[in-house]
Design a protein around this motif. Structure first.
Motif, PDB file in Angstrom:
ATOM      1  N   ALA A   1       0.826  -1.347  -0.025  1.00  0.00           N
ATOM      2  CA  ALA A   1       0.115   0.076   0.093  1.00  0.00           C
ATOM      3  C   ALA A   1       0.834   1.214  -0.109  1.00  0.00           C
ATOM      4  O   ALA A   1       1.994   1.353   0.646  1.00  0.00           O
ATOM      5  N   LEU A   2       0.533   2.338  -0.620  1.00  0.00           N
ATOM      6  CA  LEU A   2       1.004   3.579  -0.695  1.00  0.00           C
ATOM      7  C   LEU A   2       0.196   4.672  -0.204  1.00  0.00           C
ATOM      8  O   LEU A   2      -0.899   4.765  -0.335  1.00  0.00           O
ATOM      9  N   VAL A   3       1.005   5.201   1.001  1.00  0.00           N
ATOM     10  CA  VAL A   3       0.332   6.117   1.666  1.00  0.00           C
ATOM     11  C   VAL A   3       0.927   7.272   2.152  1.00  0.00           C
ATOM     12  O   VAL A   3       2.274   7.321   1.709  1.00  0.00           O
TER      13      VAL A   3
ATOM     14  N   ASP B   1     -15.001   9.473  11.308  1.00  0.00           N
ATOM     15  CA  ASP B   1     -14.704   7.928  11.112  1.00  0.00           C
ATOM     16  C   ASP B   1     -15.948   7.771   9.936  1.00  0.00           C
ATOM     17  O   ASP B   1     -16.032   7.204   8.873  1.00  0.00           O
ATOM     18  N   SER B   2     -17.142   7.701  10.582  1.00  0.00           N
ATOM     19  CA  SER B   2     -18.493   7.306   9.872  1.00  0.00           C
ATOM     20  C   SER B   2     -18.714   8.352   8.552  1.00  0.00           C
ATOM     21  O   SER B   2     -19.539   7.866   7.840  1.00  0.00           O
ATOM     22  N   ARG B   3     -17.948   9.496   8.493  1.00  0.00           N
ATOM     23  CA  ARG B   3     -18.242  10.118   7.204  1.00  0.00           C
ATOM     24  C   ARG B   3     -17.362   9.997   6.238  1.00  0.00           C
ATOM     25  O   ARG B   3     -17.328  10.864   5.009  1.00  0.00           O
ATOM     26  N   MET B   4     -16.441   8.947   6.577  1.00  0.00           N
ATOM     27  CA  MET B   4     -15.241   8.975   5.363  1.00  0.00           C
ATOM     28  C   MET B   4     -15.272   7.767   4.587  1.00  0.00           C
ATOM     29  O   MET B   4     -15.780   6.624   5.104  1.00  0.00           O
ATOM     30  N   ILE B   5     -14.921   7.872   3.181  1.00  0.00           N
ATOM     31  CA  ILE B   5     -14.791   6.708   2.513  1.00  0.00           C
ATOM     32  C   ILE B   5     -13.185   6.345   2.460  1.00  0.00           C
ATOM     33  O   ILE B   5     -12.556   6.886   1.656  1.00  0.00           O
ATOM     34  N   VAL B   6     -12.806   5.576   3.350  1.00  0.00           N
ATOM     35  CA  VAL B   6     -11.262   5.173   3.599  1.00  0.00           C
ATOM     36  C   VAL B   6     -11.468   3.824   3.809  1.00  0.00           C
ATOM     37  O   VAL B   6     -12.328   3.007   4.496  1.00  0.00           O
ATOM     38  N   THR B   7     -10.326   3.035   3.729  1.00  0.00           N
ATOM     39  CA  THR B   7     -10.064   1.713   4.196  1.00  0.00           C
ATOM     40  C   THR B   7      -9.679   1.792   5.669  1.00  0.00           C
ATOM     41  O   THR B   7      -8.663   2.651   6.187  1.00  0.00           O
ATOM     42  N   PRO B   8     -10.457   1.288   6.351  1.00  0.00           N
ATOM     43  CA  PRO B   8     -10.554   1.198   7.865  1.00  0.00           C
ATOM     44  C   PRO B   8      -9.222   0.824   8.503  1.00  0.00           C
ATOM     45  O   PRO B   8      -8.289   0.110   7.873  1.00  0.00           O
ATOM     46  N   GLY B   9      -8.857   1.537   9.693  1.00  0.00           N
ATOM     47  CA  GLY B   9      -7.611   1.346  10.202  1.00  0.00           C
ATOM     48  C   GLY B   9      -7.146  -0.226  10.396  1.00  0.00           C
ATOM     49  O   GLY B   9      -5.892  -0.565  10.029  1.00  0.00           O
ATOM     50  N   PRO B  10      -8.021  -0.986  11.029  1.00  0.00           N
ATOM     51  CA  PRO B  10      -7.597  -2.418  11.071  1.00  0.00           C
ATOM     52  C   PRO B  10      -7.285  -3.068   9.769  1.00  0.00           C
ATOM     53  O   PRO B  10      -6.534  -3.972   9.527  1.00  0.00           O
ATOM     54  N   ALA B  11      -8.137  -2.723   8.764  1.00  0.00           N
ATOM     55  CA  ALA B  11      -7.711  -3.405   7.586  1.00  0.00           C
ATOM     56  C   ALA B  11      -6.361  -3.053   6.979  1.00  0.00           C
ATOM     57  O   ALA B  11      -5.709  -3.735   6.340  1.00  0.00           O
ATOM     58  N   LEU B  12      -6.091  -1.607   7.132  1.00  0.00           N
ATOM     59  CA  LEU B  12      -4.883  -1.170   6.709  1.00  0.00           C
ATOM     60  C   LEU B  12      -3.812  -1.742   7.408  1.00  0.00           C
ATOM     61  O   LEU B  12      -2.597  -2.056   6.942  1.00  0.00           O
ATOM     62  N   ALA B  13      -4.090  -2.245   8.669  1.00  0.00           N
ATOM     63  CA  ALA B  13      -3.036  -2.764   9.455  1.00  0.00           C
ATOM     64  C   ALA B  13      -2.461  -4.128   9.216  1.00  0.00           C
ATOM     65  O   ALA B  13      -1.383  -4.463   9.216  1.00  0.00           O
ATOM     66  N   ARG B  14      -3.436  -4.628   8.494  1.00  0.00           N
ATOM     67  CA  ARG B  14      -3.313  -6.256   7.866  1.00  0.00           C
ATOM     68  C   ARG B  14      -2.551  -6.211   6.705  1.00  0.00           C
ATOM     69  O   ARG B  14      -2.083  -7.286   6.196  1.00  0.00           O
ATOM     70  N   VAL B  15      -2.223  -4.912   5.942  1.00  0.00           N
ATOM     71  CA  VAL B  15      -1.569  -5.013   4.709  1.00  0.00           C
ATOM     72  C   VAL B  15       0.008  -5.330   5.100  1.00  0.00           C
ATOM     73  O   VAL B  15       0.495  -4.829   5.689  1.00  0.00           O
ATOM     74  N   PRO B  16       0.521  -6.273   4.199  1.00  0.00           N
ATOM     75  CA  PRO B  16       1.983  -6.931   4.722  1.00  0.00           C
ATOM     76  C   PRO B  16       2.924  -5.650   4.446  1.00  0.00           C
ATOM     77  O   PRO B  16       3.945  -5.634   5.262  1.00  0.00           O
ATOM     78  N   PHE B  17       2.837  -5.120   3.690  1.00  0.00           N
ATOM     79  CA  PHE B  17       3.884  -3.792   3.436  1.00  0.00           C
ATOM     80  C   PHE B  17       3.196  -2.357   3.130  1.00  0.00           C
ATOM     81  O   PHE B  17       2.730  -2.340   2.148  1.00  0.00           O
ATOM     82  N   VAL B  18       3.458  -1.537   4.051  1.00  0.00           N
ATOM     83  CA  VAL B  18       2.817  -0.096   3.852  1.00  0.00           C
ATOM     84  C   VAL B  18       3.755   0.698   3.561  1.00  0.00           C
ATOM     85  O   VAL B  18       4.721   1.154   4.683  1.00  0.00           O
ATOM     86  N   LEU B  19       4.121   1.373   2.399  1.00  0.00           N
ATOM     87  CA  LEU B  19       5.184   2.227   2.158  1.00  0.00           C
ATOM     88  C   LEU B  19       4.552   3.975   2.079  1.00  0.00           C
ATOM     89  O   LEU B  19       3.549   4.098   1.517  1.00  0.00           O
ATOM     90  N   SER B  20       5.204   4.509   3.068  1.00  0.00           N
ATOM     91  CA  SER B  20       4.657   5.864   3.328  1.00  0.00           C
ATOM     92  C   SER B  20       5.676   6.897   2.701  1.00  0.00           C
ATOM     93  O   SER B  20       6.808   6.745   2.612  1.00  0.00           O
ATOM     94  N   VAL B  21       4.992   8.000   2.605  1.00  0.00           N
ATOM     95  CA  VAL B  21       5.806   9.321   2.098  1.00  0.00           C
ATOM     96  C   VAL B  21       5.500  10.535   2.923  1.00  0.00           C
ATOM     97  O   VAL B  21       4.556  10.650   3.452  1.00  0.00           O
ATOM     98  N   ALA B  22       6.590  11.174   3.512  1.00  0.00           N
ATOM     99  CA  ALA B  22       6.681  12.086   4.583  1.00  0.00           C
ATOM    100  C   ALA B  22       7.421  13.265   3.974  1.00  0.00           C
ATOM    101  O   ALA B  22       8.717  13.117   3.783  1.00  0.00           O
ATOM    102  N   TYR B  23       7.155  14.384   4.178  1.00  0.00           N
ATOM    103  CA  TYR B  23       7.844  15.546   3.826  1.00  0.00           C
ATOM    104  C   TYR B  23       7.511  16.858   4.871  1.00  0.00           C
ATOM    105  O   TYR B  23       6.494  16.802   5.396  1.00  0.00           O
TER     106      TYR B  23
END
Length: 319
Positions: free
Chosen positions: A208-210, A260-282
């Motif tokens: 996942a790219l975040v 949270d109830s107003r958002m169209i996003v992958t829930p935190g627990p589902a995102l946490a189960r992705v094997p590799f989450v690559l993030s970008v920060a600046y």
């Protein structure tokens, strides 16, 4: 000088000759010994002395590149990351965000394999990612969130489709905002076939790219899109960061919020189960938010720039 003394200049010069031949010219210890008419054991001893005395300093890096491999390795060690990529881009350059997005594209090409399923979320930092991609495997691509309309008009749907065209794999996309005015509307939109279909595929995502945002003005697209009262209500819950619409507290763990109830996003627990989450920060202003996110373990990789990386290392031991 440990092992070398100014009282014996011939030994110092000999060590310098040996170090130059070994480290710069790639000559073996045996061949150096033959050239200089000394034993290979003396060659080895003088090489050790050259390093101990500081005559030879070894830095980990890529020749001629903007990637700082030394800082990257330090971040991996400090935060237990699988991968970290620190780039020496000009800090005052207004194109820093774009260049980091392009760098994330280069990293993605290096890491992704034909068996992967790529998940993509929206952020301003990832907007330039597709510009750096030249070839990726024909992997399925899954949209992980709705989008906050950016100033340049380029949305997440365009980005996901652009990446899919480069790889030739199927794209599971939908058109929806990240944040709705009320929970009822958001629930109705989530039931739409394209959105429900994309979210049903989230368990198959392997990369996942975040982007990591900080809870402050100009540091998070969600923060900038809501009212002052809503911002303060979220802050009061201890939120310091957000990642793909998942709110993160100072302990690095997800925090439930009224949004949270107003958002169209992958829930935190589902995102946490992705094997590799690559993030970008600046932006160094995000340092505490990025540090908390890394400590919480939601992300496993980071693409960033040198000044933020150094600030993160300074916070690595701060609980």
């Amino acid at each position: 000088m440990a092992g070398l003394s100014a009282d014996h200049p011939s030994e110092v010069v000999l060590a310098a000759r040996i170090a130059r031949q070994f480290y710069l010219e790639g000559v073996s210890k045996v061949d150096i010994a033959d050239r200089l008419g000394i034993s290979r054991f003396r060659v080895a001893r003088l090489l050790d002395s050259a390093r101990e005395s500081g005559m030879v300093r070894i830095e980990i890096g890529l020749p001629g590149g903007s990637l700082d491999a030394g800082l990257s390795a330090e971040l991996c060690a400090a935060f237990g990351l699988k991968h970290a990529f620190v780039f020496n881009f000009p800090e005052e350059d207004e194109t820093l965000r774009r260049r980091l997005g392009e760098a994330a594209g280069q990293v993605l090409m290096d890491l992704i394999t034909p068996g992967d399923v790529l998940g993509m979320s929206w952020s301003r930092a990832l907007g330039a990612l597709a510009a750096a991609l030249t070839q990726i495997p024909p992997c399925p691509i899954v949209q992980l969130t709705g989008a906050v309309p950016p100033p340049d008009g380029r949305d997440l749907l365009d980005l996901v489709r652009s990446v899919a065209r480069i790889g030739g794999g199927p794209a599971h996309t939908f058109y929806a905002p990240m944040l709705l005015d009320d929970a009822q509307t958001a629930a109705a939109i989530r039931r739409q076939a394209d959105i429900a279909g994309a979210f049903a595929l989230v368990p198959s995502v392997t990369i996942a790219l975040v982007a990591i945002g900080a809870w402050g003005p100009g540091l998070s697209t969600i923060y900038d899109a809501i009212t002052p009262a809503e911002r303060e209500a979220v802050r009061a819950l201890g939120v310091c960061a957000e990642v793909a619409g998942v709110f993160i507290g100072e302990n690095g763990k997800p925090v439930d919020t009224p949004l949270d109830s107003r958002m169209i996003v992958t829930p935190g627990p589902a995102l946490a189960r992705v094997p590799f989450v690559l993030s970008v920060a600046y932006d160094v202003a995000k340092s505490s938010a990025v540090s908390a996110t890394l400590r919480g373990g939601l992300v496993h990789g980071l693409v960033t720039h040198a000044s933020l990386a150094r600030d993160l290392l300074g916070r690595a031991d701060v609980p």
